[in-house]
Motif scaffolding. Sequence first.
Motif, PDB file in Angstrom:
ATOM      1  N   VAL A 171      -9.997 -25.420  -5.670  1.00 16.95           N
ATOM      2  CA  VAL A 171     -11.136 -25.823  -4.849  1.00 16.95           C
ATOM      3  C   VAL A 171     -12.250 -26.366  -5.738  1.00 16.95           C
ATOM      4  N   LEU A 172     -12.771 -27.532  -5.371  1.00 12.42           N
ATOM      5  CA  LEU A 172     -13.911 -28.144  -6.042  1.00 12.42           C
ATOM      6  C   LEU A 172     -15.076 -28.187  -5.065  1.00 12.42           C
ATOM      7  N   ASP A 173     -16.287 -28.191  -5.592  1.00  7.16           N
ATOM      8  CA  ASP A 173     -17.486 -28.302  -4.761  1.00  7.16           C
ATOM      9  C   ASP A 173     -18.033 -29.724  -4.811  1.00  7.16           C
ATOM     10  N   ASN A 174     -18.436 -30.246  -3.655  1.00 10.96           N
ATOM     11  CA  ASN A 174     -19.032 -31.583  -3.611  1.00 10.96           C
ATOM     12  C   ASN A 174     -20.284 -31.680  -4.466  1.00 10.96           C
ATOM     13  N   SER A 175     -21.061 -30.613  -4.508  1.00 13.72           N
ATOM     14  CA  SER A 175     -22.290 -30.648  -5.304  1.00 13.72           C
ATOM     15  C   SER A 175     -21.972 -30.844  -6.783  1.00 13.72           C
ATOM     16  N   GLY A 176     -20.888 -30.241  -7.238  1.00 14.37           N
ATOM     17  CA  GLY A 176     -20.477 -30.448  -8.615  1.00 14.37           C
ATOM     18  C   GLY A 176     -20.005 -31.864  -8.864  1.00 14.37           C
ATOM     19  N   LEU A 177     -19.255 -32.419  -7.930  1.00 12.50           N
ATOM     20  CA  LEU A 177     -18.785 -33.797  -8.079  1.00 12.50           C
ATOM     21  C   LEU A 177     -19.953 -34.759  -8.236  1.00 12.50           C
ATOM     22  N   ARG A 178     -21.016 -34.527  -7.472  1.00 12.17           N
ATOM     23  CA  ARG A 178     -22.186 -35.421  -7.557  1.00 12.17           C
ATOM     24  C   ARG A 178     -22.809 -35.403  -8.945  1.00 12.17           C
ATOM     25  N   ASN A 179     -22.621 -34.306  -9.661  1.00 12.78           N
ATOM     26  CA  ASN A 179     -23.145 -34.205 -11.028  1.00 12.78           C
ATOM     27  C   ASN A 179     -22.083 -34.554 -12.074  1.00 12.78           C
ATOM     28  N   GLY A 180     -20.949 -35.078 -11.610  1.00 10.71           N
ATOM     29  CA  GLY A 180     -19.877 -35.401 -12.534  1.00 10.71           C
ATOM     30  C   GLY A 180     -19.111 -34.191 -13.019  1.00 10.71           C
ATOM     31  N   ASP A 181     -19.265 -33.054 -12.360  1.00 13.74           N
ATOM     32  CA  ASP A 181     -18.645 -31.797 -12.772  1.00 13.74           C
ATOM     33  C   ASP A 181     -17.465 -31.507 -11.850  1.00 13.74           C
ATOM     34  N   VAL A 182     -16.257 -31.541 -12.393  1.00  9.53           N
ATOM     35  CA  VAL A 182     -15.073 -31.295 -11.568  1.00  9.53           C
ATOM     36  C   VAL A 182     -14.404 -29.976 -11.945  1.00  9.53           C
ATOM     37  N   THR A 183     -15.196 -29.023 -12.316  1.00  9.75           N
ATOM     38  CA  THR A 183     -14.688 -27.685 -12.615  1.00  9.75           C
ATOM     39  C   THR A 183     -14.177 -27.033 -11.332  1.00  9.75           C
ATOM     40  N   VAL A 184     -13.003 -26.402 -11.430  1.00  7.67           N
ATOM     41  CA  VAL A 184     -12.457 -25.666 -10.289  1.00  7.67           C
ATOM     42  C   VAL A 184     -13.313 -24.426 -10.052  1.00  7.67           C
ATOM     43  N   THR A 185     -13.831 -24.298  -8.831  1.00  5.69           N
ATOM     44  CA  THR A 185     -14.714 -23.182  -8.506  1.00  5.69           C
ATOM     45  C   THR A 185     -13.981 -22.016  -7.853  1.00  5.69           C
ATOM     46  N   GLY A 186     -12.736 -22.225  -7.455  1.00 10.06           N
ATOM     47  CA  GLY A 186     -11.968 -21.147  -6.847  1.00 10.06           C
ATOM     48  C   GLY A 186     -10.536 -21.574  -6.614  1.00 10.06           C
ATOM     49  N   THR A 187      -9.652 -20.583  -6.426  1.00 12.25           N
ATOM     50  CA  THR A 187      -8.256 -20.838  -6.124  1.00 12.25           C
ATOM     51  C   THR A 187      -7.865 -20.036  -4.890  1.00 12.25           C
ATOM     52  N   VAL A 188      -7.200 -20.702  -3.944  1.00 16.76           N
ATOM     53  CA  VAL A 188      -6.755 -20.042  -2.709  1.00 16.76           C
ATOM     54  C   VAL A 188      -5.233 -19.956  -2.734  1.00 16.76           C
ATOM     55  N   GLU A 189      -4.699 -18.735  -2.724  1.00 21.05           N
ATOM     56  CA  GLU A 189      -3.256 -18.525  -2.702  1.00 21.05           C
ATOM     57  C   GLU A 189      -2.768 -18.413  -1.263  1.00 21.05           C
ATOM     58  N   THR A 190      -1.480 -18.783  -1.050  1.00 22.84           N
ATOM     59  CA  THR A 190      -0.975 -18.835   0.320  1.00 22.84           C
ATOM     60  C   THR A 190       0.333 -18.092   0.533  1.00 22.84           C
ATOM     61  N   GLY A 191       0.837 -17.395  -0.458  1.00 22.42           N
ATOM     62  CA  GLY A 191       2.026 -16.582  -0.241  1.00 22.42           C
ATOM     63  C   GLY A 191       3.296 -17.124  -0.836  1.00 22.42           C
ATOM     64  N   GLY A 192       3.246 -18.261  -1.506  1.00 22.07           N
ATOM     65  CA  GLY A 192       4.449 -18.767  -2.149  1.00 22.07           C
ATOM     66  C   GLY A 192       4.544 -20.267  -2.072  1.00 22.07           C
ATOM     67  N   PRO A 193       5.384 -20.882  -2.906  1.00 21.20           N
ATOM     68  CA  PRO A 193       5.535 -22.336  -2.922  1.00 21.20           C
ATOM     69  C   PRO A 193       6.014 -22.875  -1.573  1.00 21.20           C
ATOM     70  N   HIS A 194       5.433 -23.971  -1.131  1.00 19.34           N
ATOM     71  CA  HIS A 194       5.866 -24.691   0.058  1.00 19.34           C
ATOM     72  C   HIS A 194       5.031 -25.960   0.164  1.00 19.34           C
ATOM     73  N   HIS A 195       5.444 -26.862   1.041  1.00 19.89           N
ATOM     74  CA  HIS A 195       4.715 -28.122   1.246  1.00 19.89           C
ATOM     75  C   HIS A 195       3.586 -27.842   2.235  1.00 19.89           C
ATOM     76  N   GLY A 196       2.508 -27.259   1.703  1.00 18.83           N
ATOM     77  CA  GLY A 196       1.484 -26.717   2.579  1.00 18.83           C
ATOM     78  C   GLY A 196       0.127 -27.373   2.437  1.00 18.83           C
ATOM     79  N   VAL A 197      -0.882 -26.634   2.914  1.00 18.11           N
ATOM     80  CA  VAL A 197      -2.223 -27.186   2.968  1.00 18.11           C
ATOM     81  C   VAL A 197      -3.237 -26.051   3.035  1.00 18.11           C
ATOM     82  N   VAL A 198      -4.411 -26.299   2.454  1.00 16.69           N
ATOM     83  CA  VAL A 198      -5.570 -25.412   2.595  1.00 16.69           C
ATOM     84  C   VAL A 198      -6.713 -26.260   3.134  1.00 16.69           C
ATOM     85  N   ILE A 199      -7.306 -25.831   4.263  1.00 14.94           N
ATOM     86  CA  ILE A 199      -8.315 -26.627   4.955  1.00 14.94           C
ATOM     87  C   ILE A 199      -9.645 -25.879   4.925  1.00 14.94           C
TER      88      ILE A 199
END
Length: 431
Positions: A171-199
């Motif tokens: 997960v990236l934050d838009n506020s960071g992108l505006r400052n040129g900062d693309v540091t990952v601010t968090g990770t969301v796990e979903t229970g295992g590999p699959h062709h999935g999505v996080v919204i």
Amino acid sequence: MKSTSIRRISAVALALGLVATGCGSDEDGATGEPAATGARPGSDLQADEGSTEVDGPQPRLVVSDADSGRVDVLDLESGENIATFDVQEPSRLTDVGGRYAFATAAASSGEDGRVHVIDVGSWTIDHGDHTHSYVRSPAELGVLSGDDPAHIVAGDGKVAVFFDGEGEADVLDNSGLRNGDVTVTGTVETGGPHHGVVIPVSDHFVTSRPSGEADDSRPSSFELRDGGGEFVQEFTDFCPRMHGQAAFRTYAIAACDDGVFVASVADGQWISEKVGYPPGITAETRPSSFRTQDKLPVVVAPAGPAASNAGILLFDTATRQWSQIATPEPVLSVNLSGDGRNALAVLADRTFRVYDAATGEETGSSSVLAEPFDPSDRSATAPVVVVGGNRAYVADPAAEVVLEIDYRDGARVARTLDVGVAPASMTLAGF
């Protein structure tokens, strides 16, 4: 799996200059209408460092090459290429916030897949009664690496980049992108590999879960996680073979074999529901991707892939109502006009068609492709259409051109841009 040494961002230190071109409005070169109340440079907002405020939108088109890792940024006033990036592999482009292009490349030669984050360098902020437009030099901000990157979803001031091979999203934050900062601010796990999505929706994440079927990587259910990625609840409605999603302020939708899954929140309570497809729509003719326009509740999609296509589907997410438009030939790509009044489609017979979204009536048509497209040829790169302002842009990979179309004037081809590559994916910025 992601290596801890490359899991986060490889920042690119670039000096950002100014782009001083203006936005023309001649009949055959117009690229959108600047708001009449557009802000003057130096008005009530401070420009980001390295950018300048301009009188009106100066839109740009981003094009990825089907045969290489080349990504070009074109100035749409002049039609000139103003920046080229090498993202190493043919990539799919995802628009984020009308300013950034996320270029997603599949894994190659045993290496991790990559998502290159590009600041296209042109954007407009809408304050309702007036707008502010800014430009800067395009720049690559960084690269996310991981096992099989796939769906990228922007919403709620965040961007979630899902890695199928790991079943989790960075997960990236838009506020960071505006400052040129693309540091990952968090990770969301979903229970295992699959062709999935996080919204991302309303300080939460609506996340898919693997189906557990060995022969199908698509998910079949969803759960809710909080802003920190912690489990909150399961949703009771199932979503067999989910593919295709869209995010809104207080709800998210996803396409399933048997209807559209909707997860929504009201007064702090999250619920789900299932909305069936129109009569005659089957698992073979259901939508598998949605196109949206900012601030509109309506989404549009082809009714199935080109090989089994049944026209165009429109879904009003606010009223939960469907409409379907019959087309004379299979739909290859579809989009919406900015006001939602028109559905815009490229068909396999070489034509670009304009349909009244309310009545389904065809209001314009023109020949745009150099040759008809064979839906049965899975190796061919299909045309795509993107929309900005009062223009649509159609990629013709076979002819290595992008056609600019005035969809309000009988689908008139206003301009042909020779891009010199087979355009596989496109996004727009600056409107």
